[in-house]
Design a protein around this motif. Structure first.
Motif, PDB file in Angstrom:
ATOM      1  N   GLN A 153     -51.640   8.881   9.479  1.00 32.08           N
ATOM      2  CA  GLN A 153     -51.207   8.931  10.874  1.00 32.08           C
ATOM      3  C   GLN A 153     -51.695   7.666  11.567  1.00 32.08           C
ATOM      4  O   GLN A 153     -52.885   7.329  11.498  1.00 32.08           O
ATOM      5  CB  GLN A 153     -51.759  10.172  11.563  1.00 32.08           C
ATOM      6  N   ALA A 154     -50.771   6.957  12.199  1.00 29.78           N
ATOM      7  CA  ALA A 154     -51.127   5.667  12.784  1.00 29.78           C
ATOM      8  C   ALA A 154     -50.387   5.450  14.099  1.00 29.78           C
ATOM      9  O   ALA A 154     -49.297   5.996  14.315  1.00 29.78           O
ATOM     10  CB  ALA A 154     -50.806   4.529  11.817  1.00 29.78           C
ATOM     11  N   MET A 155     -50.989   4.638  14.956  1.00 29.20           N
ATOM     12  CA  MET A 155     -50.371   4.258  16.222  1.00 29.20           C
ATOM     13  C   MET A 155     -50.581   2.763  16.396  1.00 29.20           C
ATOM     14  O   MET A 155     -51.663   2.236  16.072  1.00 29.20           O
ATOM     15  CB  MET A 155     -50.993   5.030  17.388  1.00 29.20           C
ATOM     16  N   CYS A 156     -49.560   2.085  16.880  1.00 30.44           N
ATOM     17  CA  CYS A 156     -49.657   0.626  17.052  1.00 30.44           C
ATOM     18  C   CYS A 156     -49.436   0.241  18.497  1.00 30.44           C
ATOM     19  O   CYS A 156     -48.927   1.018  19.310  1.00 30.44           O
ATOM     20  CB  CYS A 156     -48.651  -0.095  16.155  1.00 30.44           C
ATOM     21  N   GLY A 199     -45.333   7.398  22.360  1.00 30.28           N
ATOM     22  CA  GLY A 199     -44.015   7.734  21.839  1.00 30.28           C
ATOM     23  C   GLY A 199     -44.076   8.094  20.369  1.00 30.28           C
ATOM     24  O   GLY A 199     -44.652   7.345  19.568  1.00 30.28           O
ATOM     25  N   GLY A 200     -43.506   9.236  20.008  1.00 25.86           N
ATOM     26  CA  GLY A 200     -43.434   9.664  18.615  1.00 25.86           C
ATOM     27  C   GLY A 200     -42.033  10.125  18.276  1.00 25.86           C
ATOM     28  O   GLY A 200     -41.136  10.105  19.124  1.00 25.86           O
ATOM     29  N   ASP A 201     -41.842  10.547  17.024  1.00 26.24           N
ATOM     30  CA  ASP A 201     -40.529  11.075  16.657  1.00 26.24           C
ATOM     31  C   ASP A 201     -40.526  12.589  16.801  1.00 26.24           C
ATOM     32  O   ASP A 201     -41.483  13.183  17.308  1.00 26.24           O
ATOM     33  CB  ASP A 201     -40.111  10.615  15.257  1.00 26.24           C
ATOM     34  N   ASN A 202     -39.455  13.229  16.333  1.00 20.31           N
ATOM     35  CA  ASN A 202     -39.287  14.657  16.581  1.00 20.31           C
ATOM     36  C   ASN A 202     -40.198  15.540  15.733  1.00 20.31           C
ATOM     37  O   ASN A 202     -40.176  16.762  15.881  1.00 20.31           O
ATOM     38  CB  ASN A 202     -37.830  15.059  16.368  1.00 20.31           C
ATOM     39  N   ALA A 203     -40.997  14.938  14.867  1.00 17.41           N
ATOM     40  CA  ALA A 203     -41.960  15.720  14.100  1.00 17.41           C
ATOM     41  C   ALA A 203     -43.142  16.155  14.961  1.00 17.41           C
ATOM     42  O   ALA A 203     -43.870  17.077  14.594  1.00 17.41           O
ATOM     43  CB  ALA A 203     -42.473  14.908  12.909  1.00 17.41           C
ATOM     44  N   TYR A 204     -43.328  15.517  16.106  1.00 17.09           N
ATOM     45  CA  TYR A 204     -44.510  15.749  16.934  1.00 17.09           C
ATOM     46  C   TYR A 204     -44.204  16.698  18.090  1.00 17.09           C
ATOM     47  O   TYR A 204     -43.060  16.790  18.554  1.00 17.09           O
ATOM     48  CB  TYR A 204     -45.045  14.416  17.470  1.00 17.09           C
ATOM     49  N   PRO A 205     -45.225  17.379  18.592  1.00 14.96           N
ATOM     50  CA  PRO A 205     -45.029  18.316  19.709  1.00 14.96           C
ATOM     51  C   PRO A 205     -44.857  17.562  21.025  1.00 14.96           C
ATOM     52  O   PRO A 205     -45.622  16.659  21.345  1.00 14.96           O
ATOM     53  CB  PRO A 205     -46.313  19.149  19.706  1.00 14.96           C
ATOM     54  N   LEU A 206     -43.850  17.935  21.786  1.00 12.70           N
ATOM     55  CA  LEU A 206     -43.584  17.304  23.069  1.00 12.70           C
ATOM     56  C   LEU A 206     -44.624  17.717  24.105  1.00 12.70           C
ATOM     57  O   LEU A 206     -44.965  18.887  24.241  1.00 12.70           O
ATOM     58  CB  LEU A 206     -42.187  17.704  23.556  1.00 12.70           C
ATOM     59  N   SER A 207     -45.129  16.733  24.834  1.00 14.84           N
ATOM     60  CA  SER A 207     -46.025  16.995  25.962  1.00 14.84           C
ATOM     61  C   SER A 207     -45.867  15.845  26.941  1.00 14.84           C
ATOM     62  O   SER A 207     -45.149  14.874  26.678  1.00 14.84           O
ATOM     63  CB  SER A 207     -47.484  17.110  25.490  1.00 14.84           C
ATOM     64  N   ASN A 208     -46.547  15.916  28.069  1.00 12.72           N
ATOM     65  CA  ASN A 208     -46.470  14.820  29.033  1.00 12.72           C
ATOM     66  C   ASN A 208     -47.142  13.556  28.512  1.00 12.72           C
ATOM     67  O   ASN A 208     -46.824  12.453  28.949  1.00 12.72           O
ATOM     68  CB  ASN A 208     -47.095  15.238  30.366  1.00 12.72           C
ATOM     69  N   LEU A 234     -38.778   0.990  21.675  1.00 14.79           N
ATOM     70  CA  LEU A 234     -40.226   0.790  21.644  1.00 14.79           C
ATOM     71  C   LEU A 234     -40.869   1.525  20.474  1.00 14.79           C
ATOM     72  O   LEU A 234     -41.716   0.969  19.775  1.00 14.79           O
ATOM     73  CB  LEU A 234     -40.844   1.267  22.968  1.00 14.79           C
ATOM     74  N   ARG A 235     -40.450   2.751  20.258  1.00 14.27           N
ATOM     75  CA  ARG A 235     -41.088   3.561  19.220  1.00 14.27           C
ATOM     76  C   ARG A 235     -40.919   2.966  17.830  1.00 14.27           C
ATOM     77  O   ARG A 235     -41.765   3.140  16.943  1.00 14.27           O
ATOM     78  CB  ARG A 235     -40.527   4.983  19.241  1.00 14.27           C
ATOM     79  N   ILE A 236     -39.848   2.212  17.614  1.00 17.21           N
ATOM     80  CA  ILE A 236     -39.582   1.626  16.308  1.00 17.21           C
ATOM     81  C   ILE A 236     -40.691   0.665  15.886  1.00 17.21           C
ATOM     82  O   ILE A 236     -40.840   0.341  14.703  1.00 17.21           O
ATOM     83  CB  ILE A 236     -38.212   0.899  16.331  1.00 17.21           C
ATOM     84  N   ARG A 237     -41.508   0.207  16.841  1.00 12.38           N
ATOM     85  CA  ARG A 237     -42.543  -0.773  16.499  1.00 12.38           C
ATOM     86  C   ARG A 237     -43.528  -0.238  15.464  1.00 12.38           C
ATOM     87  O   ARG A 237     -44.060  -1.005  14.664  1.00 12.38           O
ATOM     88  CB  ARG A 237     -43.307  -1.194  17.761  1.00 12.38           C
ATOM     89  N   ILE A 238     -43.781   1.049  15.473  1.00 12.77           N
ATOM     90  CA  ILE A 238     -44.723   1.587  14.491  1.00 12.77           C
ATOM     91  C   ILE A 238     -44.110   1.508  13.093  1.00 12.77           C
ATOM     92  O   ILE A 238     -44.808   1.241  12.114  1.00 12.77           O
ATOM     93  CB  ILE A 238     -45.145   3.030  14.850  1.00 12.77           C
ATOM     94  N   GLU A 239     -42.808   1.694  12.990  1.00 16.07           N
ATOM     95  CA  GLU A 239     -42.178   1.569  11.681  1.00 16.07           C
ATOM     96  C   GLU A 239     -42.128   0.105  11.252  1.00 16.07           C
ATOM     97  O   GLU A 239     -42.231  -0.210  10.063  1.00 16.07           O
ATOM     98  CB  GLU A 239     -40.787   2.193  11.728  1.00 16.07           C
ATOM     99  N   MET A 240     -41.975  -0.788  12.209  1.00 18.54           N
ATOM    100  CA  MET A 240     -42.072  -2.218  11.890  1.00 18.54           C
ATOM    101  C   MET A 240     -43.478  -2.571  11.430  1.00 18.54           C
ATOM    102  O   MET A 240     -43.660  -3.394  10.521  1.00 18.54           O
ATOM    103  CB  MET A 240     -41.687  -3.041  13.119  1.00 18.54           C
TER     104      MET A 240
END
Length: 391
Positions: A153-156, A199-208, A234-240
């Motif tokens: 699990q990573a965030m950039c 920002g995440g994809d649809n695998a993650y739980p939605l919250s504020n 913007l979210r695509i940056r983690i896949e990049m």
């Protein structure tokens, strides 16, 4: 890596990679200690996928010595405080991170407050030994990719630097469940200042504090498709970032055959070196994605198309078959390191698992607000994106 960046890295690691000439002379029959520059260069080439046989020939040192200095290099990177991966904590750090994302977006400020892109990545490994995993070998098998692996699990940030990176779970674990184990990150997101979000994809739980794309039947509405486009921009940056990680450190282009603990360490070292290269090689920041980039341009930053609708984004890297032996041309030693399961986070419990039950519906007021801004600003998707996705 530039020569300046290389020698700076040597200096950072020097306290933990300096070998004694006296000890080396007595233990090798007169040979002097391996220089720090060779240790670092050897470690970098190992991370780049070079086998031990090649490195031994290149540096004219024994395979056993190559193994030892690789271990020394990996330990030194992990022990270096300047290479530590950390989340932005101060108001100044958070504000800077948000403004860097804002500069990349073409949504006219509708997504202002975006502070990090989150996703999971499967690091491929050979089937772990029973000794490594206390008999739970099946936990590491990913049915989705048909390979054994580790769920990372990573965030950039906007520059593709990792601001969070952890091996969260065995490969059979989905991203939502793996994310729930990341207590530090979950707490950080929950405590974000008002107006900031990840920002995440649809695998993650939605919250504020954690927004995701619209999915299902909702994603076919023009307004939500427009939101998904600018959000995914913007979210695509983690896949990049994952693409750059596996392209730079080509040890990930085949299944890692080492002990579980060493495989985990290699992932963590690669993430730290990934950040170091970006910080010290003056890599040009990627500008906003307009929707008109060619696939050749996209391949240079990971080989993926960021302009698909939000829930169609998924990073997958090729895997080369392994015969069970190390790409270093040497069998992995079974007892070279402590391989206890303590290297992975514990299974979620009522105390440390994030509550994602349906009893409490997710608060999507932030996403609804942004959807309203998309409408108020009269944002539209680029023509080529409309043509590609509306056929």
């Amino acid at each position: 890596m530039s020569p300046e960046a290389f020698y700076n890295l040597v200096n950072l690691l020097l306290p933990n990679i300096s070998l004694s000439d006296a000890h080396a002379t007595s233990s090798t029959g007169g040979h002097t200690a391996i220089p720090p520059e060779v240790i670092v260069a050897n470690g970098i080439r190992f991370m780049s996928g070079d086998p031990i046989r090649t490195l031994s020939h290149l540096w004219r040192i024994s395979p056993a010595s190559c193994h030892r200095i690789i271990e020394l290099f990996l330990d030194a990177v992990m022990a270096c405080p300047q290479l530590e991966i950390r989340l932005p904590e101060t108001p100044e750090e958070m504000s800077q991170a948000v403004e860097e994302w804002h500069a990349l977006s073409t949504a006219n400020g509708a997504l202002h407050g975006f502070i990090g892109a989150l996703d999971g990545w499967l690091a491929y490994i050979n089937k772990p030994t029973l000794q490594d995993v206390s008999g739970n070998q099946a936990d590491y098998w990913s049915g989705h990719y048909n390979v054994n692996g580790l769920n990372v699990q990573a965030m950039c940030d906007a520059r593709l630097r990792f601001i969070y990176f952890t091996i969260a779970a065995p490969g059979s674990t989905g991203d939502a469940r793996a994310f729930a184990r990341c207590n530090e990150l979950v707490k950080w997101i929950q405590n974000l200042p008002n107006g900031y979000f990840v920002g995440g994809d649809n695998a993650y739980p939605l919250s504020n504090g954690l927004l995701i794309p619209f999915s299902g039947s909702q994603r076919f509405e023009e307004l939500t498709r427009t939101y998904n486009f600018f959000f995914s921009q913007l979210r695509i940056r983690i896949e990049m970032a994952f693409g750059r990680l596996t392209t730079k450190w080509r040890i990930f282009r085949s299944k890692m055959p080492f002990s579980l603990k060493k495989n985990i360490q290699i992932c963590q070292v690669a993430a730290r070196l990934h950040n170091y290269v970006i910080d010290h090689n003056d890599i040009e920041k990627l500008g906003p994605l307009s929707g008109t980039e060619t696939m050749d341009q996209l391949r240079t930053i990971g080989g993926i198309d960021p302009f698909e609708d939000g829930d169609n984004l998924g990073f997958h890297h090729p895997v080369e078959e392994s015969d069970g032996t190390s790409p270093t041309d040497e069998p992995a030693e079974e007892n070279d390191m402590d391989t206890s399961q303590n290297d992975l986070p514990n299974e979620p419990t009522e105390e440390n698992d994030m509550d994602t039950s349906q009893d409490d519906l997710p608060n999507e007021s932030r996403r609804v607000t942004i959807l309203g801004l998309v409408q108020d600003f009269e944002l539209v998707r680029p023509d080529d994106n409309i043509a590609r996705n509306d056929e």
